[in-house]
Design a protein around this motif. Structure first.
Motif, PDB file in Angstrom:
ATOM      1  N   PHE A 112       2.513  45.767 -32.976  1.00 45.52           N
ATOM      2  CA  PHE A 112       2.799  45.081 -31.718  1.00 45.52           C
ATOM      3  C   PHE A 112       2.923  46.092 -30.580  1.00 45.52           C
ATOM      4  CE2 PHE A 112       5.756  42.988 -28.725  1.00 45.52           C
ATOM      5  CZ  PHE A 112       4.974  41.895 -28.398  1.00 45.52           C
ATOM      6  N   ILE A 113       3.678  47.158 -30.811  1.00 51.59           N
ATOM      7  CA  ILE A 113       3.851  48.190 -29.791  1.00 51.59           C
ATOM      8  C   ILE A 113       2.525  48.894 -29.518  1.00 51.59           C
ATOM      9  CG2 ILE A 113       4.983  50.392 -29.287  1.00 51.59           C
ATOM     10  CD1 ILE A 113       7.374  49.331 -30.975  1.00 51.59           C
ATOM     11  N   ALA A 114       1.799  49.274 -30.570  1.00 55.65           N
ATOM     12  CA  ALA A 114       0.535  49.989 -30.395  1.00 55.65           C
ATOM     13  C   ALA A 114      -0.504  49.121 -29.689  1.00 55.65           C
ATOM     14  CB  ALA A 114       0.004  50.454 -31.753  1.00 55.65           C
ATOM     15  N   SER A 115      -0.499  47.833 -29.946  1.00 55.41           N
ATOM     16  CA  SER A 115      -1.455  46.940 -29.291  1.00 55.41           C
ATOM     17  C   SER A 115      -1.147  46.802 -27.809  1.00 55.41           C
ATOM     18  CB  SER A 115      -1.449  45.574 -29.963  1.00 55.41           C
ATOM     19  OG  SER A 115      -1.867  45.696 -31.297  1.00 55.41           O
ATOM     20  N   ILE A 116       0.117  46.763 -27.466  1.00 57.69           N
ATOM     21  CA  ILE A 116       0.487  46.723 -26.050  1.00 57.69           C
ATOM     22  C   ILE A 116       0.081  48.026 -25.370  1.00 57.69           C
ATOM     23  CG2 ILE A 116       2.455  46.681 -24.455  1.00 57.69           C
ATOM     24  CD1 ILE A 116       3.777  44.692 -26.372  1.00 57.69           C
ATOM     25  N   VAL A 117       0.303  49.146 -26.045  1.00 55.78           N
ATOM     26  CA  VAL A 117      -0.052  50.444 -25.477  1.00 55.78           C
ATOM     27  C   VAL A 117      -1.562  50.556 -25.270  1.00 55.78           C
ATOM     28  CG1 VAL A 117      -0.111  52.918 -26.003  1.00 55.78           C
ATOM     29  CG2 VAL A 117       1.991  51.639 -26.343  1.00 55.78           C
ATOM     30  N   ILE A 118      -2.346  50.146 -26.259  1.00 51.72           N
ATOM     31  CA  ILE A 118      -3.803  50.262 -26.140  1.00 51.72           C
ATOM     32  C   ILE A 118      -4.356  49.236 -25.159  1.00 51.72           C
ATOM     33  CG2 ILE A 118      -4.584  48.774 -28.015  1.00 51.72           C
ATOM     34  CD1 ILE A 118      -5.967  52.190 -27.750  1.00 51.72           C
ATOM     35  N   ALA A 119      -3.641  48.134 -24.950  1.00 50.98           N
ATOM     36  CA  ALA A 119      -4.077  47.124 -23.976  1.00 50.98           C
ATOM     37  C   ALA A 119      -3.999  47.655 -22.549  1.00 50.98           C
ATOM     38  CB  ALA A 119      -3.247  45.861 -24.110  1.00 50.98           C
ATOM     39  N   THR A 120      -3.139  48.634 -22.316  1.00 55.21           N
ATOM     40  CA  THR A 120      -3.025  49.189 -20.964  1.00 55.21           C
ATOM     41  C   THR A 120      -4.270  49.962 -20.556  1.00 55.21           C
ATOM     42  OG1 THR A 120      -1.926  51.199 -21.766  1.00 55.21           O
ATOM     43  CG2 THR A 120      -0.518  49.347 -21.110  1.00 55.21           C
TER      44      THR A 120
END
Length: 158
Positions: A96-104
């Motif tokens: 969840f955290i990594a997906s938010i980070v890569i979404a940026t």
């Protein structure tokens, strides 16, 4: 000799057809699809997503091998239900955290948009497996006595 090998093959097929087996195969496919676009980059946010993907790939594959070959019965000291619940919850949070980070950074490159999609898909799959293991643990728990929580009845004098 043939009886033991057919029993062994039946266990492999039974695990592959079970809910955890199907979820693990889906997780492995999603991890590979999600990690592929981030392999070429080495910046912090791409690197974190790749770290989470590789960690998930290695440990999910190891757990899949352990359960498909029924190696968990060799090490009875490990509480496998709780281990899998903890692993799924841990990696779901990290995805969840990594997906938010890569979404940026997905707005700059469409490939990272694909990685974001597969990251959130992995998050949902690991969350589903964590919920499944939680429900299994809840149903296996010994029922608590209703007498402990009921108020004592006063005797009636007729």
């Amino acid at each position: 000799m043939s009886g033991s090998s057919s029993g062994y093959c039946n266990h492999v097929v039974d695990y592959i057809k079970s809910v955890p087996g199907i979820l693990k195969m889906i997780e492995l496919a999603i991890i590979l699809c999600g990690a592929a676009p981030t392999i070429s980059g080495s910046s912090g946010n791409k690197g974190f997503f790749l770290f989470v993907s590789i960690l998930a790939l290695i440990l999910t594959f190891v757990l899949f091998i352990i359960f498909i070959f029924n190696l968990n019965v060799l090490c009875i000291i490990i509480p496998w239900k709780y281990t899998e619940l903890g692993w799924c919850a841990f990696i779901a949070l990290f995805y969840f955290i990594a997906s938010i980070v890569i979404a940026t950074i997905a707005r700059y490159d469409g490939a990272y948009g694909g990685a974001t999609f597969f990251g959130f898909a992995a998050f949902l799959t690991y969350t589903a497996e964590a919920v499944y293991h939680f429900l299994i643990i809840r149903t296996d728990a010994p029922p608590q006595s209703a007498d402990r929580y009921s108020t004592p009845q006063q005797p009636t004098n007729n």
